[in-house]
Design a protein around this motif. Structure first.
Motif, PDB file in Angstrom:
ATOM      1  N   GLN A 142       0.808  -1.221   0.000  1.00  0.00           N
ATOM      2  CA  GLN A 142       0.000   0.000   0.000  1.00  0.00           C
ATOM      3  C   GLN A 142       0.844   1.276   0.000  1.00  0.00           C
ATOM      4  OE1 GLN A 142      -0.972  -2.665   2.054  1.00  0.00           O
ATOM      5  NE2 GLN A 142      -2.519  -3.190   0.534  1.00  0.00           N
ATOM      6  N   ASP A 595      -5.776   0.301  -2.096  1.00  0.00           N
ATOM      7  CA  ASP A 595      -6.852  -0.684  -1.988  1.00  0.00           C
ATOM      8  C   ASP A 595      -6.502  -1.730  -0.936  1.00  0.00           C
ATOM      9  OD1 ASP A 595      -8.011   0.681  -3.985  1.00  0.00           O
ATOM     10  OD2 ASP A 595      -8.003  -0.918  -5.470  1.00  0.00           O
ATOM     11  N   GLU A 597      -8.229  -5.476   0.781  1.00  0.00           N
ATOM     12  CA  GLU A 597      -9.296  -6.483   0.734  1.00  0.00           C
ATOM     13  C   GLU A 597      -9.529  -7.020   2.129  1.00  0.00           C
ATOM     14  OE1 GLU A 597     -10.584 -10.551  -1.657  1.00  0.00           O
ATOM     15  OE2 GLU A 597      -8.856  -9.372  -2.298  1.00  0.00           O
ATOM     16  N   ARG A 646     -13.570  -4.673  -0.891  1.00  0.00           N
ATOM     17  CA  ARG A 646     -12.332  -3.961  -1.203  1.00  0.00           C
ATOM     18  C   ARG A 646     -12.499  -2.517  -0.753  1.00  0.00           C
ATOM     19  NH1 ARG A 646     -11.663  -4.567  -7.246  1.00  0.00           N
ATOM     20  NH2 ARG A 646     -10.063  -2.982  -6.923  1.00  0.00           N
ATOM     21  N   GLN A 648     -11.160   1.251  -0.345  1.00  0.00           N
ATOM     22  CA  GLN A 648     -10.236   2.254  -0.874  1.00  0.00           C
ATOM     23  C   GLN A 648     -10.077   3.352   0.168  1.00  0.00           C
ATOM     24  OE1 GLN A 648     -11.695   3.519  -4.732  1.00  0.00           O
ATOM     25  NE2 GLN A 648     -10.585   1.866  -5.753  1.00  0.00           N
TER      26      GLN A 648
END
Length: 752
Positions: A142, A595, A597, A646, A648
């Motif tokens: 990330q 993003d 998960e 997911r 953001q």
């Protein structure tokens, strides 16, 4: 058939065992497949080996199709357009510099021209799979520099597809002429046009019309059928089937079913992809590795040092600060799956030597093992450079790539400048190419007839070459110089230091294109060594750029050309008003979107954003939640998180890393006795002394005290499944309850 089943069984069993070991050692699975291939190959005489290598190679070719189809599914024109210029500049620079370095290293070992060209192509391709896995394992995925690396890798994969097409064309005749290359480019254009038309109209329309009929089974069958259809079309057009598979994957990537297709195709891709990588390991010959130890060591050092130095420089050229550039460049110091695919292409075409494949595989294995260490080494190396460099230089390099958010005016200037440069370059390339074709078709034969004989043959070539260069020089000079002093160029140069290296890069690209024309002319007419040809080409370009008389000639030709075509006045453009400097800028210069998960066993599942207090805990902002085909933008505090969502989020590297670490670690503990907690259905008869007699279901506390649930009651000949919570239990009632075995035993004891 028996041999095929035996081979497949051996491959999958050995690959499964080895990959489990590599998973335990936290090494990439790709390496496990390669090692498994080595173990089942005929080069290991003391172990069982495959019987029919031809069948395995067929399966491996299918694996290449699925790998590139899956790659296409991750590719999107929209993603590329959102990347901006920085990843594009870095990708082109890295591919060009590493390919050149690979060719030079191959030449130093005295390898053939085609071996060197294919080697350069292999060294230019870093491994998307290995880098992604390394970032994921190290918790860096990330961070901002990691997203930049992944953008460059996507572009590298696209350039690899184009490279495969061009290498196939070059290898088909070893020395194709201009006409063959032109036909190859035209065929590529037809495929790309078909790609665009089908991608925009046919496929999305087909999926939209049949969505109500589409199940998982029919969707995966249709997707794979379309993959093979485009592979056949690409083959008929003279390209590789792998290129067609990539094209169809990228078409389906633009549909709303793309995520579902990726999920459905994943197991098939994993199976055939494993067979492909195992087949790669089968080609590793220990004798070749021993005999070629010096090239293996040299190529390994070439990749490590080349990416560390040239890769970091390429990222700096794209406008990144020194520290970010070094972290990016050090991360790409390996070769992976595309190197194997390019090597397989060279072997299938019969243009590279047998020793090159195992050498490249050995280099890939070594560099893959070193990837995590190279990523970690970036910051210590930066710290050393920080101490050695003068403070003034270091300050400039570090401020070079500070997050500069382009204003609307700046973006508009970039769009106008790049579109004008592209049009001008294309026009002058066409004019230069047409002039060369005319000179070589008519003037060269005439000069050779005028100056017959072997001794005068070179004079005829030299005169024709000089005349050709003289005639195209105005076009080449205009190609290199035009728009370098335009209003847009000057405005972008003054707007930000971040724009300067990309602007210089646009000039260098046009110089390279112009030099390629000179190179082609000299190479066609002479047999000089490549270094001499390149030196002549660069010297000629420099002279053209410096020539003022040539400048006047090119301007005069251009004006006459534009006047004859009745072109619109190119100087009449709307410049727009300059907007405030703060527009489009963010307060935190390291802020970006990443993003995440939500794992299936996450403790976050079922809780709202307000309960999770994401903003207060991590300092980030949740901008969107992607759930299946839904997109929830600007979610409120009441929005509940589900497994597989997911998220953001917006924040800086440290904040996003902390959020990602929390998602990975805040999991429901593993239930070690899950088998014992299986639910059972049991019938219980209520006797006269049962404590439930005279009590209602509401007051029975079956759930609270016994962990069981009532699902039915038999009363005489009547079955009751929808039970009134206030109904009183009576003697002789037969109740059906569901619960864990232990709880049912306790309940039975009470009711007996």
């Amino acid at each position: 058939m028996e041999a095929l089943i035996f081979d497949l069984t051996l491959i999958l069993v050995v690959a499964g065992a080895v990959t489990l070991l590599f998973k335990k050692l936290k090494q990439p699975l790709v390496l496990g497949y390669i090692v498994a291939g080595f173990l089942v190959s005929p080069h290991m005489p003391y172990l069982a080996s495959v019987v029919d290598k031809e069948n395995i190679q067929t399966w491996a070719d299918i694996g290449v199709l699925f790998l590139l189809f899956a790659l296409g599914l991750d590719f999107s024109f929209k993603k590329i357009l959102k990347m901006g210029m920085a990843p594009f500049i870095a990708a082109v620079s890295i591919v060009f510099s590493m390919m050149t370095l690979g060719i030079l290293v191959g030449k130093s070992f005295g390898w053939s021209q085609m071996n060197c060209v294919f080697l350069g192509g292999m060294l230019a391709m870093s491994s998307t799979t290995i880098i992604y896995k390394a970032f994921d394992d190290m918790g860096l995925r990330q961070q901002r520099f990691a997203s930049l690396v992944m953008s460059v890798l996507i572009l590298e994969d696209i350039l690899a597809i184009v490279m495969m097409v061009m290498l196939s064309t070059i290898a088909s005749g070893n020395n194709p002429n201009g006409g063959e290359m032109l036909m190859s480019i035209l065929r590529l254009g037809v495929i790309l046009i078909l790609w665009f038309i089908v991608g925009i109209f046919v496929i999305p329309l087909l999926l939209r019309k049949t969505r109500h009929l589409m199940t998982d089974e029919t969707l995966v069958i249709l997707s794979l059928g379309l993959c093979f259809l485009m592979a056949v079309i690409a083959t008929k057009a003279g390209f590789s089937s792998a290129f067609g598979a990539f094209v169809m994957g990228s078409i389906l990537a633009e549909t709303i079913e793309a995520d579902k297709i990726i999920r459905l195709v994943e197991p098939v891709k994993n199976l055939f992809g494993a067979v492909f990588f195992v087949s790669v390991g089968m080609l590793v010959d220990p004798e070749i590795l021993v005999s070629q130890w010096l090239p293996i060591v040299a190529l390994t050092l070439t990749i490590l040092l080349g990416q560390a130095i040239l890769g970091s420089t390429s990222y700096m050229l794209s406008g990144q600060p020194l520290k970010t550039a070094m972290r990016c460049g050090f991360s790409m110091a390996q070769i992976g799956e595309f190197a194997f695919i390019i090597a397989s292409l060279g072997l299938s075409l019969g243009v590279i030597s047998d020793f090159l494949y195992p050498v490249v595989v050995a280099v890939s294995v070594i560099t893959t093992f070193l990837t995590p260490y190279m990523i970690r080494a970036a910051e210590p190396c930066y710290n050393i450079i920080e101490k050695k460099l003068p403070k003034r230089w270091l300050r400039r390099l570090n401020h070079l790539g500070e997050a500069h958010q382009a204003t609307q005016t700046e973006r508009s200037n970039w769009n106008r400048l790049l579109s004008q440069m592209a049009v001008n370059t294309l026009i002058y390339m066409i004019l230069s190419g047409a002039t060369i074709a005319l000179m070589f078709t008519f003037v060269l034969p005439f000069m050779r007839r005028l100056l017959p004989g072997w001794e005068l043959h070179w004079y005829a070539n030299a005169i024709t070459g000089l005349l050709t260069v003289l005639f195209i020089s105005p076009f080449l000079r205009a190609m290199v110089v035009k728009k370098n002093h335009s209003d847009e160029f000057r405005a972008l140069w003054m707007e930000s230091r971040l724009n300067r290296l990309p602007l210089i890069f646009t000039v260098l690209v046009r110089v390279a294109i112009a030099a390629a024309f000179i190179f082609y002319i000299v190479n066609y007419l002479s047999r000089f060594k490549n270094a001499i040809i390149i030196a002549i080409a660069l010297a000629a370009i420099i002279l053209m750029v410096m020539s003022r008389s040539l400048k006047r000639r090119s301007i005069r030709i251009e004006r006459q050309f534009l006047q004859n075509l009745h072109s619109r006045d190119i100087e009449a453009q709307v410049s727009g008003h300059k907007k405030p400097l703060f527009e489009g800028r963010l307060l935190d210069r390291d802020i970006h979107i990443a993003d995440f998960e939500v794992p299936e066993d996450s403790t976050w599942a079922g809780r709202s954003l307000a309960q999770l207090a994401v903003g207060r805990r991590f300092g980030v902002h949740v901008s969107s939640i992607l759930r299946g085909i839904q997109r929830l933008n600007i979610p409120t505090g009441d929005t509940v998180i589900f497994p597989g969502d997911r998220i953001q989020a917006i924040g800086n590297d440290d904040q996003l890393s902390e959020l990602g670490n929390a998602l990975r670690t805040e999991l429901v503990p593993e239930d070690t006795e899950i088998e014992k907690r299986e639910m059972h259905l049991r019938k219980i008869v209520l006797e006269a002394d049962s404590p439930f007699i005279g009590r209602s279901l509401r007051n029975s506390r079956l759930r609270e005290d016994y962990g069981c649930m009532l699902v039915g009651v038999e009363q005489g000949q009547q079955d009751i499944t929808i039970i009134d919570a206030d109904r009183l239990f009576e003697r002789g009632d037969i109740i059906w309850v569901v619960g864990e075995e232990e709880h049912l035993r306790e309940l039975s004891k009470v009711t007996e």
